[in-house]
Design an enzyme around this catalytic site. Structure first.
Site, mmCIF file in Angstrom:
data_model
loop_
_atom_site.group_PDB
_atom_site.id
_atom_site.type_symbol
_atom_site.label_atom_id
_atom_site.label_comp_id
_atom_site.label_asym_id
_atom_site.label_seq_id
_atom_site.Cartn_x
_atom_site.Cartn_y
_atom_site.Cartn_z
ATOM 1 N N SER A 364 0.881 -1.150 0.000
ATOM 2 C CA SER A 364 0.000 0.000 0.000
ATOM 3 C C SER A 364 0.919 1.199 0.000
ATOM 4 O O SER A 364 1.695 1.379 0.922
ATOM 5 C CB SER A 364 -0.866 -0.013 1.248
ATOM 6 O OG SER A 364 -1.483 1.235 1.379
ATOM 7 N N ARG A 365 0.868 1.983 -1.052
ATOM 8 C CA ARG A 365 1.815 3.098 -1.141
ATOM 9 C C ARG A 365 1.449 4.237 -0.211
ATOM 10 O O ARG A 365 2.182 5.185 -0.070
ATOM 11 C CB ARG A 365 1.904 3.585 -2.591
ATOM 12 C CG ARG A 365 2.677 2.601 -3.430
ATOM 13 C CD ARG A 365 2.738 3.002 -4.868
ATOM 14 N NE ARG A 365 2.854 1.794 -5.670
ATOM 15 C CZ ARG A 365 2.384 1.654 -6.882
ATOM 16 N NH1 ARG A 365 1.768 2.656 -7.457
ATOM 17 N NH2 ARG A 365 2.525 0.530 -7.528
ATOM 18 N N VAL A 366 0.265 4.171 0.384
ATOM 19 C CA VAL A 366 -0.103 5.204 1.344
ATOM 20 C C VAL A 366 0.479 4.840 2.706
ATOM 21 O O VAL A 366 0.905 5.696 3.467
ATOM 22 C CB VAL A 366 -1.631 5.352 1.391
ATOM 23 C CG1 VAL A 366 -2.047 6.225 2.541
ATOM 24 C CG2 VAL A 366 -2.126 5.926 0.080
#
Lengths: 520, 200
Positions: A364-366
């Protein structure tokens, strides 16, 4: 049963009273050829790209290709009634769909027409199907978590409100299950859900709708269906229609979640249209703008700035891969557009690890911004630990004698995998997730035999709910884990262990790796 | 209609008009070409078949054109026919002539207008129509009148791709649709008011 003719007469009377003699001005064209959901039209010289046009029988079309001598129209509806020579009129409007609370709990087609036999959708509010996504100034970084209720997802690949998280995997690996669980888990949140079914069997969609209805999730969910038997144009626009319906909530300071199930089939429908329109084929025969087709769709999911009300639209696109081929054209495109992916692996699925998420390549790049602090603390290194465990496990399978420390790490890993398994349609509250992951990562389950981990977890959570509600409430309230709270949880676990061991005497812990469930 | 054929015809028409404009008698040459279709090809379909046929070679077609038109047609028209023959495009002659006509009309500020009326309305009303059209479209209308009794009354004017529909047929159709829509809406929103209580 008899109609009351007076009522009908009064309606007609009203019509006649309002009837005005006006000249109807319209721009027209003539159908040259029609078939496979598209029509080639001569005339319509002033039509705009993506403008809505109307055929004599009321069917709606979309100006798709503007060529020198003709216009390519995609027909959104039944095209068998349209014949060569029919007049096509432009409407001067862009395609729009009905939006608002009236759609919640309904099953509709991509044009917003009801499919569930529950009467018309009475709403005057509409939104254009295709809009340009919000710009940089109107957004803010994703900061609020969207709980899916799935331990593996919420702990390792957290999803934030406004994020686009791809769910990717082969057929029958539980992709839809993750999305449905995420929808079910929004029951107590203020998130409205939209499930866009593209190119799927109607029986499958009926099953999903039935399940959502059964668990009470249809109260806040709209299902947009364009099944496998629908013409390609409808399958193509379904995703945009669903997004327009969901955006209504985002722009009104609310939160929405949209699931596109699945975008591979939408891309295939778009490829069919493009080839029929004689647009040049590119890689895998997809047209050159298939990337834009998905990027402009997914860019519409956003977390709006506080000035605009702070609403959000979270997207869970689904992509089906063939034989695990993530480097095919459409999967790589969508992977690069989204803010992370949940990769579901058939091997894990068949080994009984459900959800079959591969922790190594799911991201998850967040990241932590989409987790509550407590979860961030307990699950911070979980993903890397699991990946390391799998490497170690592969090494251990060679049959080498292991030292005690390595064996301990393996044992911890097996139990962690067991803890992260979760049944379908049973999303878990984030507090419970924090507690069980805290217990597992703290080594409190190391002495529990692997087959008993599930039972231990259930009993532990029941214990915490029934006997230590103050600790649960404290975690819920603070959303954080300070030392004091951690100490309280430790004490609770110790107390539970005494009760658990009293009820079922501990069996010797198995250390034979070969006897453990298959893990990847 | 074949879109590709139309596109090819446009190119030939443009070339012919270029030649015609250079000659100084564009109107005459265009008229001659139009008359070729109406007065010759319409009356002698065998000639048209021979010109369009692939079985007849270019050399023979050239000789045929010379024999038939050499003293009657202007050299530009004859040459144009020969060029079409050389390129194997005589089969789309009618499309080319239609394109020449419409491009020439545009060039001289004329606009083709289709007028449909329910019945014969007399010359006075027609000239009034022409006057109104001239004022509203800012060009000389080239009227093509068609009588269509199904319109019931009123008229339908088509200028380019825009249709101005003042026919009773369309108004009736709209009224019918509106009535159906309102009745359906009424039935759906207040079904109880559409049924007699006792018969339920």
């Amino acid at each position: 049963m008899k109609f009351n003719s007076d009522e009908i007469a009064s309606v007609i009377q009203q019509e006649i009273a309002q009837y005005e003699s006006q000249i109807d001005v319209r721009e027209v064209g003539r159908v040259l050829e029609v078939g496979d959901g598209i029509a080639r039209v001569y005339g319509l010289s002033g039509v705009m790209a993506n403008e809505m046009v109307e055929f004599p029988d009321g069917t709606i079309g979309l100006a798709f290709n503007l060529e020198e001598n003709s216009v390519g129209i995609i027909i959104l509806g039944d095209y068998v009634e349209i014949t060569e020579g029919d007049e096509v009129r432009s409407t001067g409007r862009l395609l729009s769909v009905p939006v608002g609370d009236e759609l919640l709990g309904r099953v509709v087609d991509p044009l917003g027409n009801p499919l569930d036999g529950k009467g018309p959708i009475v709403t005057s509010q509409r939104r254009p199907m295709e809009v340009i996504a919000t710009g940089v100034a109107e957004r803010q970084p994703v900061c609020e978590p969207l709980q899916t209720g799935i331990k593996a997802v919420d702990s390792m690949t957290p999803i934030g409100r406004g994020q686009r998280e791809l769910i990717i995997g082969d057929r029958k690996t539980g992709k839809t299950a993750i999305a449905i669980d995420a929808i079910i888990n929004q029951r107590d949140s203020d998130v409205k859900c939209f499930y866009v079914a593209v190119g799927q069997k109607d029986s499958t969609v009926a099953g999903v709708v039935e399940k959502l209805r059964e668990v009470g999730a249809m109260d806040y969910t709209t299902v947009i269906v364009s099944g496998a038997s629908d013409p390609a144009p409808l399958q193509y626009v379904a995703a945009y229609a669903g997004t327009a319906m969901a955006e209504h909530y985002m722009f009104n300071s609310n939160h929405a979640l949209i699931v596109y199930d699945d975008l591979s089939k939408q891309a295939v429908a778009y490829r069919q249209l493009s080839l029929l329109m004689r647009r040049p084929p590119g890689r895998e025969a997809f047209p050159g703008d298939v990337f834009y087709c998905h990027s402009r769709l997914l860019e519409r999911s956003a977390k709006l700035s506080d000035d605009l009300g702070g609403g959000s639209l979270t997207a869970l696109p689904i992509i089906e891969t063939l034989e695990g081929e993530v480097s095919a054209y459409i999967p790589t495109n969508v992977i690069s557009i989204t803010d992370g992916q949940i990769y579901l692996q058939p091997d894990l699925f068949f080994a009984g690890v459900k959800p079959a998420m591969n922790a190594g390549i799911s991201v998850s790049r967040v990241g932590g911004a989409a987790q509550i602090k407590a979860m961030k603390k307990v699950a911070g290194g979980l993903r890397l630990d699991l990946a390391a465990f799998r490497e170690l496990e592969a090494f251990a399978q060679l049959g080498t004698d292991l030292d005690a420390a390595t064996q301990a790490r393996l044992d911890r890993g097996y139990r962690m995998v067991e803890v992260l398994k979760q049944g379908q349609y049973v999303p878990m509250q984030v507090v419970d997730q924090v507690l069980i992951i805290y217990a597992a990562s703290g080594g409190h389950l190391d002495q529990v035999p692997i087959p008993e981990v599930k039972a231990w977890e259930e009993k532990f959570l029941t214990f915490m709910r029934d006997q230590k509600p103050e600790v649960r409430d404290a975690v819920h309230k603070k959303q954080d884990l300070d030392d004091e709270l951690a100490a309280q949880i430790d004490a609770s676990i110790a107390e539970f262990k005494t009760q658990y061991e009293g009820a079922s005497p501990t069996q010797p812990v198995k250390t034979d790796a070969a006897a453990e469930p298959a893990l990847v | 209609m074949d879109v590709v054929e139309e596109q090819i015809a446009q190119v030939y028409a443009q070339a012919f008009l270029g030649v015609a404009n250079q000659s100084g008698d564009a109107a005459g040459l265009v008229e001659q070409l139009v008359s070729l279709v109406h007065d010759v090809l319409d009356r002698f379909p065998e000639l048209e078949q021979a010109l369009a046929s692939l079985l007849v070679g270019h050399v023979e077609k050239e000789k045929l054109l010379d024999r038939v038109f050499s003293n009657k047609a202007a050299p530009q028209v004859l040459n144009f026919l020969k060029v079409l023959s050389a390129h194997g495009r005589l089969e789309i002659l009618r499309t080319v002539v239609r394109s020449v006509q419409s491009q020439y009309s545009k060039q001289v500020g004329k606009v083709e207008v289709d007028l449909q009326i329910a019945n014969d309305i007399g010359d006075a009303l027609i000239s009034e129509f022409v006057q109104v059209l001239r004022d509203s479209i800012g060009a000389e209308p080239e009227l093509r009148i068609r009588i269509d009794p199904s319109l019931i009354a009123g008229f339908v004017v088509k200028v380019g791709d825009t249709v101005y529909d003042g026919s009773i047929k369309t108004r009736f159709e709209y009224a019918r649709k509106a009535m159906v829509a309102r009745a359906v809406e009424g039935i759906e929103t207040h079904p109880e008011s559409f049924f007699n209580g006792e018969s339920r």
